[in-house]
Design a protein around this motif. Sequence first.
Motif, PDB file in Angstrom:
ATOM      1  N   ILE A  10      21.064 -29.558   9.196  1.00 34.07           N
ATOM      2  CA  ILE A  10      21.491 -29.959  10.546  1.00 34.07           C
ATOM      3  C   ILE A  10      20.237 -30.292  11.342  1.00 34.07           C
ATOM      4  CG2 ILE A  10      22.655 -29.196  12.658  1.00 34.07           C
ATOM      5  CD1 ILE A  10      24.186 -27.181  10.794  1.00 34.07           C
ATOM      6  N   ALA A  11      20.182 -31.523  11.848  1.00 31.77           N
ATOM      7  CA  ALA A  11      19.033 -31.918  12.659  1.00 31.77           C
ATOM      8  C   ALA A  11      19.423 -31.771  14.112  1.00 31.77           C
ATOM      9  CB  ALA A  11      18.649 -33.358  12.351  1.00 31.77           C
ATOM     10  N   GLY A  12      18.805 -30.816  14.823  1.00 30.88           N
ATOM     11  CA  GLY A  12      19.102 -30.625  16.244  1.00 30.88           C
ATOM     12  C   GLY A  12      19.786 -29.288  16.492  1.00 30.88           C
ATOM     13  N   GLY A  13      19.343 -28.620  17.558  1.00 32.41           N
ATOM     14  CA  GLY A  13      19.876 -27.283  17.861  1.00 32.41           C
ATOM     15  C   GLY A  13      20.385 -27.147  19.275  1.00 32.41           C
ATOM     16  N   GLY A  14      21.107 -28.182  19.754  1.00 31.77           N
ATOM     17  CA  GLY A  14      21.819 -28.038  21.031  1.00 31.77           C
ATOM     18  C   GLY A  14      23.172 -27.386  20.737  1.00 31.77           C
ATOM     19  N   GLN A  31      28.255 -20.346  -0.523  1.00 32.78           N
ATOM     20  CA  GLN A  31      28.349 -21.462  -1.493  1.00 32.78           C
ATOM     21  C   GLN A  31      27.425 -22.609  -1.118  1.00 32.78           C
ATOM     22  OE1 GLN A  31      32.561 -22.675  -2.380  1.00 32.78           O
ATOM     23  NE2 GLN A  31      32.873 -21.220  -0.710  1.00 32.78           N
ATOM     24  N   VAL A  32      27.225 -22.762   0.197  1.00 34.71           N
ATOM     25  CA  VAL A  32      26.413 -23.882   0.675  1.00 34.71           C
ATOM     26  C   VAL A  32      25.311 -23.327   1.576  1.00 34.71           C
ATOM     27  CG1 VAL A  32      26.442 -25.966   2.098  1.00 34.71           C
ATOM     28  CG2 VAL A  32      28.328 -25.515   0.546  1.00 34.71           C
ATOM     29  N   GLU A  33      24.092 -23.753   1.303  1.00 34.14           N
ATOM     30  CA  GLU A  33      22.960 -23.330   2.131  1.00 34.14           C
ATOM     31  C   GLU A  33      22.968 -24.178   3.414  1.00 34.14           C
ATOM     32  OE1 GLU A  33      18.191 -23.429   1.521  1.00 34.14           O
ATOM     33  OE2 GLU A  33      19.423 -23.779  -0.238  1.00 34.14           O
ATOM     34  N   VAL A  34      22.726 -23.546   4.548  1.00 36.39           N
ATOM     35  CA  VAL A  34      22.686 -24.308   5.820  1.00 36.39           C
ATOM     36  C   VAL A  34      21.323 -24.099   6.477  1.00 36.39           C
ATOM     37  CG1 VAL A  34      23.743 -24.654   8.084  1.00 36.39           C
ATOM     38  CG2 VAL A  34      25.183 -23.968   6.152  1.00 36.39           C
ATOM     39  N   GLU A  35      20.629 -25.202   6.743  1.00 39.29           N
ATOM     40  CA  GLU A  35      19.336 -25.111   7.439  1.00 39.29           C
ATOM     41  C   GLU A  35      19.389 -25.991   8.680  1.00 39.29           C
ATOM     42  OE1 GLU A  35      15.880 -25.675   5.006  1.00 39.29           O
ATOM     43  OE2 GLU A  35      14.505 -25.551   6.729  1.00 39.29           O
ATOM     44  N   LEU A  36      18.896 -25.475   9.787  1.00 34.69           N
ATOM     45  CA  LEU A  36      18.905 -26.236  11.051  1.00 34.69           C
ATOM     46  C   LEU A  36      17.467 -26.419  11.533  1.00 34.69           C
ATOM     47  CD1 LEU A  36      21.250 -25.814  14.066  1.00 34.69           C
ATOM     48  CD2 LEU A  36      18.788 -25.751  14.441  1.00 34.69           C
ATOM     49  N   VAL A  37      17.154 -27.653  11.917  1.00 31.33           N
ATOM     50  CA  VAL A  37      15.823 -27.964  12.443  1.00 31.33           C
ATOM     51  C   VAL A  37      15.948 -28.309  13.911  1.00 31.33           C
ATOM     52  CG1 VAL A  37      13.779 -29.409  12.143  1.00 31.33           C
ATOM     53  CG2 VAL A  37      15.471 -29.257  10.314  1.00 31.33           C
ATOM     54  N   ARG A 178      16.669 -21.314  10.300  1.00 30.68           N
ATOM     55  CA  ARG A 178      16.242 -22.186  11.405  1.00 30.68           C
ATOM     56  C   ARG A 178      14.780 -22.543  11.228  1.00 30.68           C
ATOM     57  NH1 ARG A 178      13.042 -21.775  15.773  1.00 30.68           N
ATOM     58  NH2 ARG A 178      13.530 -23.139  17.532  1.00 30.68           N
ATOM     59  N   THR A 179      14.484 -23.832  11.342  1.00 30.26           N
ATOM     60  CA  THR A 179      13.098 -24.270  11.223  1.00 30.26           C
ATOM     61  C   THR A 179      12.687 -24.979  12.500  1.00 30.26           C
ATOM     62  OG1 THR A 179      13.376 -24.493   8.862  1.00 30.26           O
ATOM     63  CG2 THR A 179      11.507 -25.670   9.821  1.00 30.26           C
ATOM     64  N   GLU A 180      11.551 -24.577  13.029  1.00 29.61           N
ATOM     65  CA  GLU A 180      11.055 -25.177  14.276  1.00 29.61           C
ATOM     66  C   GLU A 180      10.155 -26.368  13.920  1.00 29.61           C
ATOM     67  OE1 GLU A 180      11.449 -24.602  17.563  1.00 29.61           O
ATOM     68  OE2 GLU A 180       9.863 -26.025  18.066  1.00 29.61           O
ATOM     69  N   GLY A 181      10.302 -27.453  14.655  1.00 30.72           N
ATOM     70  CA  GLY A 181       9.393 -28.583  14.426  1.00 30.72           C
ATOM     71  C   GLY A 181      10.018 -29.899  14.847  1.00 30.72           C
ATOM     72  N   ILE A 182       9.137 -30.878  15.068  1.00 28.20           N
ATOM     73  CA  ILE A 182       9.614 -32.207  15.479  1.00 28.20           C
ATOM     74  C   ILE A 182       9.786 -33.070  14.226  1.00 28.20           C
ATOM     75  CG2 ILE A 182       8.917 -34.321  16.689  1.00 28.20           C
ATOM     76  CD1 ILE A 182       7.633 -32.609  18.793  1.00 28.20           C
ATOM     77  N   ILE A 183      10.965 -33.646  14.093  1.00 28.96           N
ATOM     78  CA  ILE A 183      11.204 -34.535  12.950  1.00 28.96           C
ATOM     79  C   ILE A 183      10.428 -35.831  13.205  1.00 28.96           C
ATOM     80  CG2 ILE A 183      12.958 -35.816  11.637  1.00 28.96           C
ATOM     81  CD1 ILE A 183      15.000 -33.729  12.930  1.00 28.96           C
ATOM     82  N   GLU A 184       9.542 -36.157  12.264  1.00 28.92           N
ATOM     83  CA  GLU A 184       8.686 -37.322  12.494  1.00 28.92           C
ATOM     84  C   GLU A 184       9.072 -38.482  11.584  1.00 28.92           C
ATOM     85  OE1 GLU A 184       4.127 -37.180  13.754  1.00 28.92           O
ATOM     86  OE2 GLU A 184       4.507 -36.815  11.635  1.00 28.92           O
ATOM     87  N   HIS A 185       9.503 -38.124  10.404  1.00 28.64           N
ATOM     88  CA  HIS A 185       9.811 -39.170   9.435  1.00 28.64           C
ATOM     89  C   HIS A 185      11.052 -38.788   8.633  1.00 28.64           C
ATOM     90  CE1 HIS A 185       9.174 -42.390   6.630  1.00 28.64           C
ATOM     91  NE2 HIS A 185       9.235 -41.538   5.628  1.00 28.64           N
ATOM     92  N   ILE A 186      11.857 -39.772   8.317  1.00 26.35           N
ATOM     93  CA  ILE A 186      13.086 -39.483   7.561  1.00 26.35           C
ATOM     94  C   ILE A 186      13.025 -40.240   6.233  1.00 26.35           C
ATOM     95  CG2 ILE A 186      15.601 -39.768   7.582  1.00 26.35           C
ATOM     96  CD1 ILE A 186      15.300 -39.313  10.696  1.00 26.35           C
ATOM     97  N   LYS A 187      13.118 -39.480   5.155  1.00 27.08           N
ATOM     98  CA  LYS A 187      12.974 -40.077   3.809  1.00 27.08           C
ATOM     99  C   LYS A 187      14.340 -40.529   3.299  1.00 27.08           C
ATOM    100  CE  LYS A 187      11.483 -37.764   0.068  1.00 27.08           C
ATOM    101  NZ  LYS A 187      10.856 -36.607  -0.489  1.00 27.08           N
ATOM    102  N   GLN A 188      14.391 -41.793   2.849  1.00 25.91           N
ATOM    103  CA  GLN A 188      15.665 -42.319   2.356  1.00 25.91           C
ATOM    104  C   GLN A 188      15.561 -42.709   0.897  1.00 25.91           C
ATOM    105  OE1 GLN A 188      16.054 -45.137   5.911  1.00 25.91           O
ATOM    106  NE2 GLN A 188      18.134 -45.152   5.077  1.00 25.91           N
ATOM    107  N   LEU A 200       8.618 -33.044   8.968  1.00 24.87           N
ATOM    108  CA  LEU A 200       8.301 -32.589  10.322  1.00 24.87           C
ATOM    109  C   LEU A 200       6.833 -32.836  10.643  1.00 24.87           C
ATOM    110  CD1 LEU A 200      10.294 -29.219  10.534  1.00 24.87           C
ATOM    111  CD2 LEU A 200      11.129 -31.570  10.548  1.00 24.87           C
ATOM    112  N   LYS A 201       6.534 -32.896  11.917  1.00 22.96           N
ATOM    113  CA  LYS A 201       5.175 -33.151  12.395  1.00 22.96           C
ATOM    114  C   LYS A 201       4.219 -32.048  11.924  1.00 22.96           C
ATOM    115  CE  LYS A 201       3.283 -34.684  16.799  1.00 22.96           C
ATOM    116  NZ  LYS A 201       3.538 -34.709  18.237  1.00 22.96           N
ATOM    117  N   ASN A 202       4.763 -30.821  11.803  1.00 22.44           N
ATOM    118  CA  ASN A 202       3.910 -29.699  11.378  1.00 22.44           C
ATOM    119  C   ASN A 202       3.723 -29.636   9.859  1.00 22.44           C
ATOM    120  OD1 ASN A 202       6.407 -28.835  10.518  1.00 22.44           O
ATOM    121  ND2 ASN A 202       6.663 -27.310  12.138  1.00 22.44           N
ATOM    122  N   GLY A 203       4.177 -30.681   9.170  1.00 23.88           N
ATOM    123  CA  GLY A 203       3.935 -30.766   7.730  1.00 23.88           C
ATOM    124  C   GLY A 203       5.090 -30.266   6.870  1.00 23.88           C
TER     125      GLY A 203
END
Length: 496
Positions: A10-14, A31-37, A178-188, A200-203
């Motif tokens: 999940i991109a975004g934590g509003g 069953q499903v891992e959930v990570e939010l940035v 939950r992962t803190e950081g600014i999404i800088e690039h999206i890999k397709q 993310l900007k922080n690597g």
Amino acid sequence: MQQAIKKVVIAGGGTAGWMTASLLRKVLGKQVEVELVESEDIGIIGVGEATIPPIQTFNQFLGIDEKEFLRETNGTIKLAIKFENWRVKGESYFHTFGAPGANLGFCNFQHYLMRAHQNGMKKSLWDFDLNYLCCRGGVFNKISTQNPMFDIPYAYHFDSALYGKYLRKLSESAGVKRTEGIIEHIKQCEKTGNILGLQLKNGIQIEGDLFVDCTGSRALLTQKTLGVEYEDWSHWLPADSALAVQTDRFDSTLPYTRSIAHDNGWQWRIPLTNRNGNGIVYSSNYTDDEQAHDRLVNNLDSKAVNDVRKISFKTGRTKQQWHKNVIAIGLSSGFLEPLESTSIHLIQSAVVRLLKLFPHNGITQSVIDLYNQESQVEYETVRDFIILHYHVNERTDSDFWIDMREMAIPERLQNKIDVFAAVGNMFNDQHDIFRDASWLQVMLGQGINPQDYHPAANVPSLEQLNETLDKIAEAKQQPLSKMLPHDEFLKHYLGA
Ligand code: FAD
């Protein structure tokens, strides 16, 4: 072979991000891992304080204790919205969450009422609505009843930033990462265009199988990366700006939202336990920021406690809410002004839809299409409901209201208005979140008077009809003896 979905990112934590994370985790468990940035540097939109009743189901499903929730979010009870100056200046009506009247057999209550009105009865629809009677007295209580006549459906006013924090706490303790950081690039993926991961900007790099775009109006994944187009509805709903400000709380807390129409838009007042939320919605085609600012600050009922903040928006929706392996939820999926407090509900409904259609064995186009069709109708019917408030007006004091009345409206809405004006009936679309009672109140409140009522309403004699209606109105008054002033209820229910 489709790729099984083992991890959702999940991109975004509003509000959208945390509502999505908490429900996915609750339903799909381990069953499903959930990570939010999310990025604290970017922050959230931080407005959105009024809701509609299904939020109760959402909270209950998550196992949230209502008292704790109200305390954590400075929440209050919402029974209705009061629309002031919408049809003409100086008049008001309520859109309550209640069901006015009672079930009287073959045809709906309003037909009996229309016949009684034609024969001189003075009671309005709202005299038969317990939610309205509570609003009028500023009272509420939770009463248990088996009789739907005495149901008091309610929603909440709350601080949505605090709600997000509360859901974050629940989600993290349930295992959401939950992962803190600014999404800088999206890999397709070069071949399919699917999203493979976020850089993310922080690597930090985050990979996943399914992505939920909750990045708010930035719509980073769907609109920016996948190029999903935005359908602009501003020709029907021209408001494109809001100014928001918080003020001191009043001495007594109303159990409803106020929506006050002004020359070029409208103003909201939302009571929380610690303060009030206020704002003005307007179109920059009809008024400028300075005028809107003056109107807002000159019409506050109590002292401002923060600076006025401007938010710009474009009403509409993304043409596909689900595209490739990305679903847009929240403001990334579209924007409808908060006139009927629908945004948070649209988030809830989108997450529930995603869960119903969850592609655990891999994404198929038919599932994407079904998801998109349902969300399209849902968005469009909310849009139409909002247009109804603006379009059916009798104001002559500004170009804004004249233009809103004279514009061509979506065909589906025009049909609904025509049917109601002719025979007093509503027809529902399957995915419309507003039911008959809502459409009825706004149609009547805005001044549509049906030409005819159903002949079944002629079956009882006039005497019998009046007697029945009097009894219903009287019965609706009975629970009022058990009600408390809203503040007293909150104090009693939540503790000091
Ligand atoms: P946001 O709150 O904007 O969250 C976006 C998230 O994405 C944030 O966490 C941000 O940090 C993150 N993000 C963005 N870019 C990046 C990046 N590059 N890297 C990492 N993270 C990123 N709704 C109602 O139901 N009732 C109301 O009364 C109501 N009133 C409103 C009044 C106004 C004036 C407005 C404008 C809206 C209102 N809404 C209301 C709508 C409501 O505010 C939103 O639906 C709700 O807050 C959801 O927002 P969101 O989570 O989609 O976006």
